[in-house]
Design a protein around this motif. Structure first.
Motif, PDB file in Angstrom:
ATOM      1  N   VAL A 103       0.877  -1.165   0.000  1.00  0.00           N
ATOM      2  CA  VAL A 103       0.000   0.000   0.000  1.00  0.00           C
ATOM      3  C   VAL A 103       0.918   1.220   0.000  1.00  0.00           C
ATOM      4  N   PRO A 104       0.697   2.187  -0.882  1.00  0.00           N
ATOM      5  CA  PRO A 104      -0.274   2.283  -1.957  1.00  0.00           C
ATOM      6  C   PRO A 104      -0.096   1.199  -3.039  1.00  0.00           C
ATOM      7  N   ASP A 105      -1.187   0.946  -3.720  1.00  0.00           N
ATOM      8  CA  ASP A 105      -1.207  -0.138  -4.702  1.00  0.00           C
ATOM      9  C   ASP A 105      -0.103  -0.034  -5.745  1.00  0.00           C
ATOM     10  N   VAL A 106       0.118   1.190  -6.214  1.00  0.00           N
ATOM     11  CA  VAL A 106       1.052   1.334  -7.332  1.00  0.00           C
ATOM     12  C   VAL A 106       2.452   0.876  -6.958  1.00  0.00           C
ATOM     13  N   PHE A 107       2.762   0.883  -5.674  1.00  0.00           N
ATOM     14  CA  PHE A 107       4.089   0.404  -5.281  1.00  0.00           C
ATOM     15  C   PHE A 107       4.218  -1.100  -5.468  1.00  0.00           C
ATOM     16  N   ALA A 108       3.112  -1.806  -5.311  1.00  0.00           N
ATOM     17  CA  ALA A 108       3.170  -3.252  -5.569  1.00  0.00           C
ATOM     18  C   ALA A 108       3.581  -3.502  -7.008  1.00  0.00           C
ATOM     19  N   LEU A 109       3.037  -2.678  -7.892  1.00  0.00           N
ATOM     20  CA  LEU A 109       3.330  -2.848  -9.316  1.00  0.00           C
ATOM     21  C   LEU A 109       4.810  -2.612  -9.605  1.00  0.00           C
ATOM     22  N   THR A 110       5.344  -1.546  -9.065  1.00  0.00           N
ATOM     23  CA  THR A 110       6.726  -1.202  -9.407  1.00  0.00           C
ATOM     24  C   THR A 110       7.735  -2.101  -8.676  1.00  0.00           C
ATOM     25  N   ILE A 111       7.435  -2.496  -7.430  1.00  0.00           N
ATOM     26  CA  ILE A 111       8.353  -3.414  -6.749  1.00  0.00           C
ATOM     27  C   ILE A 111       8.295  -4.783  -7.407  1.00  0.00           C
ATOM     28  N   ALA A 112       7.076  -5.212  -7.721  1.00  0.00           N
ATOM     29  CA  ALA A 112       6.948  -6.512  -8.377  1.00  0.00           C
ATOM     30  C   ALA A 112       7.644  -6.507  -9.739  1.00  0.00           C
ATOM     31  N   GLY A 113       7.585  -5.347 -10.407  1.00  0.00           N
ATOM     32  CA  GLY A 113       8.313  -5.240 -11.672  1.00  0.00           C
ATOM     33  C   GLY A 113       9.796  -5.492 -11.456  1.00  0.00           C
ATOM     34  N   GLY A 114      10.320  -4.933 -10.365  1.00  0.00           N
ATOM     35  CA  GLY A 114      11.719  -5.200 -10.035  1.00  0.00           C
ATOM     36  C   GLY A 114      11.952  -6.647  -9.668  1.00  0.00           C
TER      37      GLY A 114
ATOM     38  N   PRO B 104       9.553   3.321 -17.662  1.00  0.00           N
ATOM     39  CA  PRO B 104       8.647   3.874 -16.655  1.00  0.00           C
ATOM     40  C   PRO B 104       9.335   4.902 -15.761  1.00  0.00           C
ATOM     41  N   TYR B 105       8.584   5.951 -15.441  1.00  0.00           N
ATOM     42  CA  TYR B 105       9.071   6.932 -14.476  1.00  0.00           C
ATOM     43  C   TYR B 105       8.934   6.422 -13.048  1.00  0.00           C
ATOM     44  N   PHE B 106       7.901   5.639 -12.834  1.00  0.00           N
ATOM     45  CA  PHE B 106       7.619   5.171 -11.479  1.00  0.00           C
ATOM     46  C   PHE B 106       8.559   4.010 -11.202  1.00  0.00           C
ATOM     47  N   ASP B 107       9.726   4.313 -10.699  1.00  0.00           N
ATOM     48  CA  ASP B 107      10.827   3.344 -10.655  1.00  0.00           C
ATOM     49  C   ASP B 107      11.666   3.657  -9.420  1.00  0.00           C
ATOM     50  N   ILE B 108      11.197   3.208  -8.268  1.00  0.00           N
ATOM     51  CA  ILE B 108      11.860   3.637  -7.031  1.00  0.00           C
ATOM     52  C   ILE B 108      13.281   3.100  -6.910  1.00  0.00           C
ATOM     53  N   PHE B 109      13.587   2.023  -7.611  1.00  0.00           N
ATOM     54  CA  PHE B 109      14.933   1.464  -7.519  1.00  0.00           C
ATOM     55  C   PHE B 109      15.906   2.085  -8.525  1.00  0.00           C
ATOM     56  N   GLY B 110      15.355   2.821  -9.475  1.00  0.00           N
ATOM     57  CA  GLY B 110      16.234   3.358 -10.502  1.00  0.00           C
ATOM     58  C   GLY B 110      16.823   2.273 -11.377  1.00  0.00           C
ATOM     59  N   VAL B 518       5.279  -3.025 -15.405  1.00  0.00           N
ATOM     60  CA  VAL B 518       6.082  -2.977 -14.180  1.00  0.00           C
ATOM     61  C   VAL B 518       5.933  -1.669 -13.416  1.00  0.00           C
ATOM     62  N   ALA B 519       5.011  -0.841 -13.866  1.00  0.00           N
ATOM     63  CA  ALA B 519       4.787   0.447 -13.195  1.00  0.00           C
ATOM     64  C   ALA B 519       3.499   1.028 -13.734  1.00  0.00           C
ATOM     65  N   PRO B 520       2.897   1.970 -13.023  1.00  0.00           N
ATOM     66  CA  PRO B 520       1.676   2.571 -13.565  1.00  0.00           C
ATOM     67  C   PRO B 520       1.956   3.530 -14.707  1.00  0.00           C
TER      68      PRO B 520
END
Lengths: 129, 521
Positions: A103-114, B104-110, B518-520
């Motif tokens: 939570v927030p949801d969008v973080f699941a998407l980006t972490i899972a992408g990693g 994607p811009y939404f990429d906390i790990f870079g 992998v990101a919104p």
């Protein structure tokens, strides 16, 4: 809350894959974007390519279940839980499952992408490619 | 000596925001001059009406169903073809300055190069995202990146946060506390994504992109061949241009757009003729894509809010025009006036009040699909000025750039170079694709545009059963208000256009595996 799961079938013994996954201070060797990390007890701090650092708490590093669980404790997150399971399929084959709930949801998407990229790297390391 | 190429893009700019295309609000003398001396296209369409797939098509010359970056949040594979790489291999010096957004811009790990370049500098072979000999990334020798605000991982954000931190808070917060696109309002009317921004103009990203472009050009030898993609993040929301420039357009003097339907009942009647997601979004019952604020309900949008958004948008367009003028003057000062081809376009449009809607999404009408496109060939090439009314596609840009460089059309490019006049236009159609799948809601549509008709066909998804369609006669109904998909009088036209879409879907081309979401965005 959103939860996302990826898995990778790996042609290597489960113990070999577990040896990679369970080494908490080596996540930067297989998680894309993480450049380094430090571990003190059950606290891990990851440093990422954007220049920021994020604290994590290791919840489980269970050799018997071959299950690694951790939480990112950055204030960006209201909640995060990551789990990596290594499941033996045959003496030289296993399934590695990486789940992310956040939570927030969008973080699941980006972490899972990693984590999807991480599974690819774990397989590459385990299969010796 | 080869012809140099300046490729100018903006983000989310409508066709009718240029004076040469009929703008009644923004004034764009420098871009108009390019149109006057070059080829102006009146029916240019993107391959997709959101940033990442469309920009990937500019770079690859391929449709999203070929290059694999099928929606925002899906990275273009680093192995994807790149016209910058083709030009680099031919001896061109290459740069991209401003907004890239192939990743994607939404990429906390870079983990994507676009988000780590500013922090790490030029990638080295020790780093896993190094892509070999192709320069920093995707065939560009130089990348200096920016996006819509002053926070984040780009070079512009880094510049602002390290050297002008006191200004960073003046910009609109693009995301809200839930990391959704922000719906919070501002300005005089409370319009979404609007904020009064006291940042000095010279620190705003439009001027920064132009300045960094000229800085890169200043390092080029007089006789060098170069390809420079100058990519402005505006006039994409947020609408927070420097307040010092707002004197240019008073929103109270701005007329509502022709596409706006003042009567709410008539508005709902028109929307109800279209596929069901139009009305559902309008009423706030469905959010099918991340690009529009999740908490924004179009039915609540007021006429004054549309006026204010359009005024601020116009100011952003005028600042871009000023910047283009400065760069053109710089080129002339270098003695390059005769040698540079300039291509100006954008990645997709903006609804900007049409049908009472704002932002973008799976809505294939002119507000999003009809784009400004101008090609001003190098004067020494002696190409006659023209207006091309035939439909063209941004997928044709890659082959256009190689054509300018004297190279053959790359094998990877799906479309030929842009025509120089209507007589040389080879196809009476352009195709626009949409695919999205986010948190359980998937939407899929395909549109073919001809000079007379627009046909959209929906594929099965979360809100469509696959039977829906839209057919507009854009000659008699330029605002696309009457959906004639079920009109027996146009049945033959519909069948013929649907055959074209089937031909597009079944075209023989080597397709990349669709990338993972992998990101919104």
């Amino acid at each position: 809350m959103a939860t996302i799961r990826y898995e990778e079938r790996i042609q290597a013994p489960a113990d070999a894959v577990w040896a990679i996954v369970s080494k908490a201070d080596s996540i930067h060797e297989w998680f894309p974007g993480i450049t380094s990390c430090t571990v003190e007890g059950d606290h891990r701090t990851i440093h990422v390519a954007t220049g920021i650092s994020m604290p994590e708490r290791i919840i489980a590093n269970d050799r018997l279940q071959r299950r690694f669980a951790y939480q990112i404790e950055s204030p960006l997150f209201q909640m995060h839980l990551g789990t990596i399971d290594v499941i033996e399929l045959a003496p030289d084959e296993c399934l590695c499952v990486y789940s992310t709930t956040a939570v927030p949801d969008v973080f699941a998407l980006t972490i899972a992408g990693g984590s999807r990229g991480a599974l690819t790297e774990i397989r590459r390391l385990a299969e010796g490619r | 000596m080869g012809r140099k190429i300046l490729f100018i893009t903006t983000d989310q700019q409508r066709f009718d925001t240029l004076t040469c295309n009929g703008s009644l609000i923004s004034r764009t003398p420098h871009i108009d001059a390019l149109a006057r001396d070059g080829v102006r296209y009146t029916r240019a369409a993107p391959s997709s009406v959101v940033c990442m797939p469309s920009r990937a098509s500019m770079l690859t010359g391929q449709f999203p169903t070929t290059h694999g970056a099928w929606m925002n949040g899906v990275a273009l594979a680093v192995t994807a073809p790149s016209v910058a790489e083709t030009l680099h291999d031919a001896g061109y010096e290459t740069a991209l300055i401003g907004k890239a957004h192939f990743e994607p811009y939404f990429d906390i790990f870079g983990r994507f190069a676009e988000n780590s370049l500013a922090q790490l500098g030029i990638p080295t072979v020790e780093q896993p995202w190094y892509d070999g000999r192709r320069g920093p990334h995707r065939g560009f020798d130089h990348m200096e990146l920016a996006t819509h605000g002053a926070v984040g991982t780009t070079h512009y954000a880094r510049f602002m946060m390290t050297e002008h931190f006191d200004q960073v808070g003046h910009f609109y917060n693009v995301l809200d506390a839930d990391f959704q696109v922000n719906a919070a309002g501002g300005g005089d009317t409370g319009a979404p994504q609007v904020k009064v921004n006291p940042v000095p103009r010279e620190l705003y990203h439009t001027d920064w992109v132009a300045e960094r472009t000229m800085n890169w050009l200043a390092q080029r030898a007089d006789d060098s061949e170069w390809f420079c993609w100058m990519s402005f993040p505006d006039p994409h929301h947020p609408w927070d241009p420097p307040e010092s420039e707002m004197h240019r357009v008073n929103w109270r003097d701005v007329d509502l757009p022709a596409g706006y339907i003042a009567d709410p009942e008539e508005r709902e009647r028109v929307l109800a003729q279209k596929a069901p997601h139009w009305s559902a979004w309008y009423r706030g019952e469905l959010v099918s894509n991340y690009e529009a604020p999740a908490k924004f309900v179009p039915a609540h949008l007021t006429a004054d809010q549309i006026r204010e958004v359009n005024a601020r948008n116009a100011v952003e367009v005028e600042l871009i025009d000023d910047a283009v003028g400065r760069v053109m003057a710089y080129l002339a000062s270098r003695g390059w006036a005769e040698d540079v081809d300039v291509v100006f376009t954008t990645d997709h449009g903006e609804l900007q009040g049409d049908f009472g809607l704002l932002f973008k999404g799976p809505y294939h009408v002119d507000g999003l699909m009809r784009l400004p496109l101008i090609w001003r060939p190098a004067p020494r090439a002696q190409v006659a000025p023209a207006v091309v009314t035939a439909p063209v596609s941004l997928t044709q840009l890659a082959a256009t750039f190689t054509d300018i460089a004297g190279l053959p059309q790359p094998a990877y490019a799906e479309a030929p170079a842009l025509p120089r006049d209507d007589a040389s236009a080879t196809a009476d159609q352009s195709i626009t694709e949409w695919d999205s799948a986010l948190f359980g809601i998937d939407v899929h549509l395909r549109t073919v545009v001809t000079e007379r008709y627009h046909l959209t066909r929906y594929q099965p998804g979360a809100v469509h059963d696959g039977s829906e369609g839209e057919l507009y006669d854009v000659v008699n109904d330029p605002l696309q208000r009457e959906n004639r998909y079920s009109d027996p009088a146009l049945r033959a036209i519909r069948d013929e256009l649907e055959d074209r879409l089937i031909a597009h879907e079944t075209r023989e081309v080597e397709r990349a595996t669709p990338g993972p979401l992998v990101a919104p965005v």
